[in-house]
Motif scaffolding. Structure first.
Motif, PDB file in Angstrom:
ATOM      1  N   PHE A  41      20.644  32.953  70.109  1.00 40.81           N
ATOM      2  CA  PHE A  41      19.553  32.918  69.131  1.00 40.81           C
ATOM      3  C   PHE A  41      19.520  31.519  68.536  1.00 40.81           C
ATOM      4  CE2 PHE A  41      22.931  33.397  66.159  1.00 40.81           C
ATOM      5  CZ  PHE A  41      22.472  33.084  64.901  1.00 40.81           C
ATOM      6  N   ILE A  42      18.415  31.202  67.874  1.00 43.58           N
ATOM      7  CA  ILE A  42      18.246  29.877  67.257  1.00 43.58           C
ATOM      8  C   ILE A  42      18.249  30.085  65.754  1.00 43.58           C
ATOM      9  CG2 ILE A  42      16.778  27.835  67.066  1.00 43.58           C
ATOM     10  CD1 ILE A  42      15.535  28.717  69.777  1.00 43.58           C
ATOM     11  N   GLN A  43      19.351  29.714  65.108  1.00 41.47           N
ATOM     12  CA  GLN A  43      19.476  29.926  63.674  1.00 41.47           C
ATOM     13  C   GLN A  43      18.457  29.064  62.939  1.00 41.47           C
ATOM     14  OE1 GLN A  43      23.245  28.902  61.928  1.00 41.47           O
ATOM     15  NE2 GLN A  43      22.898  30.230  60.172  1.00 41.47           N
ATOM     16  N   GLY A  44      17.701  29.719  62.021  1.00 37.12           N
ATOM     17  CA  GLY A  44      16.713  29.002  61.226  1.00 37.12           C
ATOM     18  C   GLY A  44      15.453  28.650  61.987  1.00 37.12           C
ATOM     19  N   SER A  45      15.240  29.223  63.166  1.00 34.17           N
ATOM     20  CA  SER A  45      14.048  28.919  63.958  1.00 34.17           C
ATOM     21  C   SER A  45      12.799  29.364  63.208  1.00 34.17           C
ATOM     22  CB  SER A  45      14.117  29.639  65.308  1.00 34.17           C
ATOM     23  OG  SER A  45      12.874  29.622  65.951  1.00 34.17           O
ATOM     24  N   GLY A  46      11.829  28.491  63.107  1.00 31.74           N
ATOM     25  CA  GLY A  46      10.579  28.832  62.438  1.00 31.74           C
ATOM     26  C   GLY A  46       9.577  29.466  63.374  1.00 31.74           C
ATOM     27  N   ASN A  90      13.774  34.865  68.522  1.00 35.40           N
ATOM     28  CA  ASN A  90      15.226  34.688  68.546  1.00 35.40           C
ATOM     29  C   ASN A  90      15.732  33.925  67.330  1.00 35.40           C
ATOM     30  OD1 ASN A  90      15.364  36.018  71.007  1.00 35.40           O
ATOM     31  ND2 ASN A  90      15.173  34.119  72.167  1.00 35.40           N
ATOM     32  N   ASN A  91      15.180  34.233  66.151  1.00 39.47           N
ATOM     33  CA  ASN A  91      15.566  33.477  64.959  1.00 39.47           C
ATOM     34  C   ASN A  91      16.586  34.203  64.087  1.00 39.47           C
ATOM     35  OD1 ASN A  91      13.663  35.367  64.205  1.00 39.47           O
ATOM     36  ND2 ASN A  91      12.780  34.086  62.608  1.00 39.47           N
ATOM     37  N   TYR A  92      17.120  35.316  64.547  1.00 36.79           N
ATOM     38  CA  TYR A  92      18.203  35.977  63.808  1.00 36.79           C
ATOM     39  C   TYR A  92      19.124  36.697  64.794  1.00 36.79           C
ATOM     40  CZ  TYR A  92      15.426  40.263  64.254  1.00 36.79           C
ATOM     41  OH  TYR A  92      14.720  41.324  64.739  1.00 36.79           O
ATOM     42  N   PHE A  93      20.309  37.034  64.315  1.00 39.22           N
ATOM     43  CA  PHE A  93      21.325  37.722  65.111  1.00 39.22           C
ATOM     44  C   PHE A  93      21.577  39.084  64.474  1.00 39.22           C
ATOM     45  CE2 PHE A  93      25.658  38.963  66.018  1.00 39.22           C
ATOM     46  CZ  PHE A  93      25.799  38.668  67.365  1.00 39.22           C
ATOM     47  N   LYS A  94      21.382  40.141  65.270  1.00 45.20           N
ATOM     48  CA  LYS A  94      21.623  41.494  64.764  1.00 45.20           C
ATOM     49  C   LYS A  94      21.821  42.432  65.945  1.00 45.20           C
ATOM     50  CE  LYS A  94      18.355  44.554  63.154  1.00 45.20           C
ATOM     51  NZ  LYS A  94      18.566  45.918  63.465  1.00 45.20           N
ATOM     52  N   PRO A  95      22.917  43.166  65.973  1.00 47.22           N
ATOM     53  CA  PRO A  95      23.077  44.186  67.014  1.00 47.22           C
ATOM     54  C   PRO A  95      22.004  45.268  66.869  1.00 47.22           C
ATOM     55  CG  PRO A  95      25.175  43.728  65.941  1.00 47.22           C
ATOM     56  CD  PRO A  95      24.104  43.052  65.132  1.00 47.22           C
ATOM     57  N   VAL A  96      21.592  45.822  67.991  1.00 52.07           N
ATOM     58  CA  VAL A  96      20.607  46.906  68.005  1.00 52.07           C
ATOM     59  C   VAL A  96      21.313  48.158  68.524  1.00 52.07           C
ATOM     60  CG1 VAL A  96      18.439  47.721  68.987  1.00 52.07           C
ATOM     61  CG2 VAL A  96      18.706  45.306  68.384  1.00 52.07           C
ATOM     62  N   PHE A  97      21.189  49.234  67.764  1.00 52.14           N
ATOM     63  CA  PHE A  97      21.837  50.491  68.111  1.00 52.14           C
ATOM     64  C   PHE A  97      20.812  51.468  68.665  1.00 52.14           C
ATOM     65  CE2 PHE A  97      24.201  48.667  64.589  1.00 52.14           C
ATOM     66  CZ  PHE A  97      25.495  48.711  65.064  1.00 52.14           C
ATOM     67  N   ALA A  98      21.218  52.243  69.663  1.00 48.05           N
ATOM     68  CA  ALA A  98      20.379  53.305  70.208  1.00 48.05           C
ATOM     69  C   ALA A  98      21.175  54.596  70.243  1.00 48.05           C
ATOM     70  CB  ALA A  98      19.894  52.946  71.605  1.00 48.05           C
ATOM     71  N   PHE A  99      20.655  55.622  69.600  1.00 47.05           N
ATOM     72  CA  PHE A  99      21.251  56.952  69.586  1.00 47.05           C
ATOM     73  C   PHE A  99      22.684  56.920  69.047  1.00 47.05           C
ATOM     74  CE2 PHE A  99      18.297  56.854  73.297  1.00 47.05           C
ATOM     75  CZ  PHE A  99      17.283  57.569  72.701  1.00 47.05           C
ATOM     76  N   VAL A 100      22.906  56.114  68.028  1.00 49.74           N
ATOM     77  CA  VAL A 100      24.221  55.978  67.421  1.00 49.74           C
ATOM     78  C   VAL A 100      24.154  56.521  65.996  1.00 49.74           C
ATOM     79  CG1 VAL A 100      26.005  54.357  66.662  1.00 49.74           C
ATOM     80  CG2 VAL A 100      24.782  53.957  68.813  1.00 49.74           C
ATOM     81  N   ASP A 101      25.068  57.394  65.679  1.00 48.17           N
ATOM     82  CA  ASP A 101      25.188  57.926  64.323  1.00 48.17           C
ATOM     83  C   ASP A 101      26.230  57.056  63.606  1.00 48.17           C
ATOM     84  OD1 ASP A 101      24.954  59.482  62.087  1.00 48.17           O
ATOM     85  OD2 ASP A 101      26.050  61.197  62.904  1.00 48.17           O
ATOM     86  N   GLU A 117      21.424  47.140  59.321  1.00 50.61           N
ATOM     87  CA  GLU A 117      20.041  46.666  59.404  1.00 50.61           C
ATOM     88  C   GLU A 117      19.877  45.215  58.921  1.00 50.61           C
ATOM     89  OE1 GLU A 117      17.632  48.311  60.946  1.00 50.61           O
ATOM     90  OE2 GLU A 117      19.185  49.804  61.365  1.00 50.61           O
ATOM     91  N   GLN A 118      20.943  44.614  58.393  1.00 47.08           N
ATOM     92  CA  GLN A 118      20.843  43.249  57.850  1.00 47.08           C
ATOM     93  C   GLN A 118      21.173  42.232  58.952  1.00 47.08           C
ATOM     94  OE1 GLN A 118      23.565  42.341  54.680  1.00 47.08           O
ATOM     95  NE2 GLN A 118      22.527  40.441  54.158  1.00 47.08           N
ATOM     96  N   PRO A 119      20.209  41.383  59.308  1.00 47.61           N
ATOM     97  CA  PRO A 119      20.466  40.376  60.329  1.00 47.61           C
ATOM     98  C   PRO A 119      21.071  39.103  59.711  1.00 47.61           C
ATOM     99  CG  PRO A 119      18.150  40.328  59.732  1.00 47.61           C
ATOM    100  CD  PRO A 119      18.788  41.437  58.944  1.00 47.61           C
ATOM    101  N   TRP A 120      21.665  38.288  60.564  1.00 54.03           N
ATOM    102  CA  TRP A 120      22.158  36.969  60.165  1.00 54.03           C
ATOM    103  C   TRP A 120      21.140  35.947  60.601  1.00 54.03           C
ATOM    104  CZ3 TRP A 120      25.512  33.378  63.385  1.00 54.03           C
ATOM    105  CH2 TRP A 120      25.864  32.244  62.644  1.00 54.03           C
ATOM    106  N   PHE A 121      20.649  35.150  59.658  1.00 49.73           N
ATOM    107  CA  PHE A 121      19.639  34.122  59.963  1.00 49.73           C
ATOM    108  C   PHE A 121      20.313  32.774  60.141  1.00 49.73           C
ATOM    109  CE2 PHE A 121      17.217  37.396  57.793  1.00 49.73           C
ATOM    110  CZ  PHE A 121      16.103  37.493  58.597  1.00 49.73           C
TER     111      PHE A 121
END
Length: 195
Positions: A148-153, A157-168, A191-195
């Motif tokens: 990802f590109i941190q701080g991309s305007g 791809n301007n933040y980093f966050k795992p995506v969950f599917a069917f996970v409790d 739900e909080q991404p890293w920018f």
């Protein structure tokens, strides 16, 4: 006058693994059969979760009504919520594919049952037959970005966050370290991404 209603509960059955055939024979006071019913078949529903996010349902068709099967209603429950009508199949269609990819935020548990509806019974009283409840559990998945590109305007791809599917998610902690092993960011909110 109306006769006495007799109820028989067959409790020694495995409805999740097979269907059963039933027939009622009425005997007179001497034990001689005087009336035999049609042979009723229970509906056995099987639900299988596909890794493609599609639950595949199949069941045996109901047979031996005095009328005909008009259609099958398919009901679904998502993550133990109440059942709702999902679809209606024609009488000869004993399969249904349910694309559940829109529910990746759920725990992945989907339960179903099917009802067969009779039409054209000569007595004018049409019947309904209900299947067993069958559940499919989607496999859990986690996707973690590899770039990802941190701080991309540009909004891509301007933040980093795992995506969950069917996970409790019961507990969560994400810690970002720099190349020297120093913690530079952390979160306990999935739900909080890293920018």
């Amino acid at each position: 006058g109306a006769g006495t209603t007799r109820v028989f509960d067959d409790l020694d059955v495995l409805t999740a693994t097979r269907s059963y055939l039933y027939r009622v024979i009425v005997e007179d006071s001497c034990g001689i059969p005087v009336l035999t019913s049609n042979q009723a078949t229970s509906i056995n529903l099987v639900a299988e979760a596909g890794v493609d996010g599609i639950n595949r349902l199949r069941w045996n068709g109901y047979v031996e009504w005095a009328g005909a099967v008009m259609h099958y209603d398919i009901y679904r429950s998502v993550a133990n919520e109440p059942f709702i009508l999902l679809a209606t199949n024609a009488s000869g269609n004993w399969e249904f594919n349910d694309d559940v990819n829109a529910f990746i935020g759920s725990n992945g548990k989907f339960c179903y049952y099917v009802e067969a509806y009779e039409g054209g019974n000569p007595s004018g009283i049409n019947a309904v037959s209900t299947s067993n409840i069958a559940c499919a559990v989607q496999p859990e998945a986690i996707w973690i970005p590899n770039a990802f590109i941190q701080g991309s305007g540009g909004g891509k791809n301007n933040y980093f966050k795992p995506v969950f599917a069917f996970v409790d998610v019961k507990g969560y902690e994400l810690i970002i370290y720099n190349r020297w092993g120093q913690e530079i960011w952390s979160s306990t909110d999935p739900e909080q991404p890293w920018f």
